[in-house]
Motif scaffolding. Sequence first.
Motif, mmCIF file in Angstrom:
data_model
loop_
_atom_site.group_PDB
_atom_site.id
_atom_site.type_symbol
_atom_site.label_atom_id
_atom_site.label_comp_id
_atom_site.label_asym_id
_atom_site.label_seq_id
_atom_site.Cartn_x
_atom_site.Cartn_y
_atom_site.Cartn_z
ATOM 1 N N SER A 90 19.858 33.398 26.377
ATOM 2 C CA SER A 90 19.936 31.976 26.631
ATOM 3 C C SER A 90 18.567 31.315 26.554
ATOM 4 N N MET A 91 17.594 31.930 27.204
ATOM 5 C CA MET A 91 16.260 31.334 27.224
ATOM 6 C C MET A 91 15.639 31.338 25.833
ATOM 7 N N THR A 92 15.924 32.355 25.050
ATOM 8 C CA THR A 92 15.429 32.387 23.668
ATOM 9 C C THR A 92 16.061 31.258 22.866
ATOM 10 N N HIS A 93 17.382 31.128 22.993
ATOM 11 C CA HIS A 93 18.131 30.099 22.270
ATOM 12 C C HIS A 93 17.629 28.706 22.628
ATOM 13 N N ARG A 94 17.242 28.527 23.880
ATOM 14 C CA ARG A 94 16.793 27.202 24.324
ATOM 15 C C ARG A 94 15.289 27.024 24.183
ATOM 16 N N GLY A 95 14.631 27.984 23.536
ATOM 17 C CA GLY A 95 13.204 27.839 23.258
ATOM 18 C C GLY A 95 12.307 27.987 24.468
ATOM 19 N N LYS A 96 12.786 28.669 25.522
ATOM 20 C CA LYS A 96 11.977 28.806 26.725
ATOM 21 C C LYS A 96 11.090 30.045 26.689
#
Lengths: 323, 394, 111
Positions: A90-96
């Motif tokens: 999720s964090m990768t997908h959201r650029g975090k």
Amino acid sequence: MASLKQLALQEEKRPAFTGGHSLCAGCGIPTIVRTVLDSIPGPVVAVSATGCLEVATTRFPFTAWGVPWLHVAFENAAAVASGVEAAYRSMTHRGKLSGEKVTIVVFAGDGGTYDIGLQALSGALERGHRFLYVCYDNEAYMNTGIQRSGATPFAASTTTSPVGSVGRGKAEVRKDLTAIVVAHHIPYAAQASTSHWQDLSVKVERAVRQDGPSFLNVLSTCPPGWGHDARDGARLARLAVESRYWPLFEVVDGHYRLTHYPAHPMALLEWLEMQKRFAHLRGIQSVDLEAMIEREIMGQWQDLERRTAESKAWFEERESESA
Amino acid sequence: MARTSLGVEVLTGGEATAHAMRQIRPDVVPVYPITPQTPIIQTFSRFVADGKVDTVLLQVESEHSAMSAAVGAALAGARTMTATASQGLALMVEVIYIAAGLRAPIVMAVGNRALSAPINIHGDHSDGMLARDSGAVQIYAEDAQEAYDLMVMAPRIAEHPAVLLPVLVGQDGFSVTHSAENVTLLRDEEVQDFVGPYEIPYPLLGSRPSSQGLFAMPDAYFEIRVRQIQALEAAEQVFADIGRAYALRFGRHLGAVESYRMDDAQRAIVLIGSTAGTAKDVVDDLRDRGEKVGLVVLRLFRPFPHQALADALAGVERVAVLDRAAAPGTFPPLFADIRAGYAGTAEMRSYVYGLGGRDTQPQDIARVYAELSGPAHAGIRYLGLLGEDQHGES
Amino acid sequence: MASERLNAILRPGGVVLPGDVARPRTGGWRTGVKPSVDFSLCVDCLLCWIHCPDTAVQQEHGVFQGFDYDLCKGCEVCSEVCPTNAIQMVAEATPLDARGAVLPEGGRRDG
């Protein structure tokens, strides 16, 4: 394929696991942990189940872990890792996150894997999370005092399957956990041993390349639990492999392949005789138990040989494709 | 779903909760089904499938794994939410304690339902009560609107640096989870702006390696645990602050305690949950007839707002505490908690009602107010139990 | 543990960071023998390094450097796995140089 020097350089660069812990003198677990982590160059998050490794390496406020590490409970390491992996996605997908690949590794004992941890493992494998699950298999609940688990071999004496005037050690054969894992159709599963560290390291490299779950079952010698001298740990692990008690193999997309053929197979008896947990097998009255063990081990070996032969063409085709 | 221009929709509590989750946009939501929370996860799954929210949904294989995955995700650095009820909560309660101990700010909706045995799928508070010592914050909604509002408030309570604890938001099984009413929804951007970004001190997927979940011996456990307890106590002020911020911005104020017509009340009932709706109607009827009665509804159960409750009961002579859960062998939870922290002069009586979804009628509440005019009963009185004096006939 | 020490490292959830406290000196577990090395036999195979459960074998860029006696528990696995018999267990009191080599009688060997 890493050399020991390369593993050493990696550990120098990133000391993932240090001394100062209270694992037994001669414990087989640290070699497993260090070989695994030193074979993974990028960032790692480790998740531990309750057990020897977790308790002895993180007695507050000391930690032996140089990588991010989380322990939650005994039966849920795979579920916790699933959550970490989902967070990573999720964090990768959201650029975090930076975008660097993070490898999630679970370390759990046989107790927390074969028995109480089996449900969580099964669910995580079925969902296809990208993580590596390493079971350090010392064949009993060692941390709580050597109690029998589903991984304890037939006839082994433990504190809950002791040898007495009636009891003759564990009455049941151990589970074939690798087969259970393979039945989840995961990309990679393997069995390994610290005695063959390079085989283990190669398997780790293969495992973490998979885009899905991977599983390693690694034999871990245990001086108090198996009843052997601490100094003999490495030799005993080698004997386990060379006597074919603990075959080294891998399963790639369901295809089996033995990765080590003992050049001069050792007698199973030598493996048994080095451990006090099998001491009751010596003597005429226990010939039947020994024979049963022999049959079980040889049956398992022949089965692996057969499967390896069946998959030979598949592996050859794959290798020629990538050549 | 009917839609008006004011952002009002006709929604069940479950659906409203799912909308709140959609608007909060959590990173990770582990889901495992159990009646009566399934509408929450089903509605939310539908939002994910239709691309209305990009949350990573984890269909885990048990509630224990749902909370375990939630702990892993939350401590990794992801805002995480889930839902459960009854046996599911019971199964995961080990991990709720651990989540609180590890200071994982997970938000969980609970469709409050009775605990087995006998197995029963209807509403009561026994599941929430099972987790009352877990260290998690516990809030209870009266209706679907409150379930929505409290859910939107919850992440900021959970994630507040002085708190960092799981927050359980309860709503009565079926009476709220499955009953439709008008719910005013905020705009998506308003919710996003209100909850803000997710930040924890030591995310595992952050730049600083840390070890979490250590083995603490007697020389350290006590201190770590007391710090955690203090964090839960701090949540009372945080709940009040977030409640005020929410009210200022969106017009609805949800405090720890709601006082209904308590100004000159001489007899009062204290309770949690949807039965407040029925009780408010009864209070109105009795007030029309000149009786000085009032109702106190508790929203914040953990940490227990002793002072706020005492303030609400100031001047009251007689109080009936209605528990929708039992604590076999002793007084029920709400009664026991109130009594433990109460230094006022009101005389208090214990009632247990509504177990296993037993419906509580207006005449039951009216009877309590009537009994409050008479002598106190000793021990616990069961409201609505068949065979229990004049009202209980089958 | 002293309260000041505890408070200094008490974070929410009891989170600890590597290096918060010094490593426990598990060298105290030894019961009479410790490893020594004969550098004329050592080939830097690093088998002792990977098999030591306590990360007590020191190496630098792949070259064996000696033992960390603050960590070594005296399990003797290193001496068992060493393929050239370079590692021998000696009595605890035996004087060794900084890299674990036995000192010659009456003199110091260069490191």
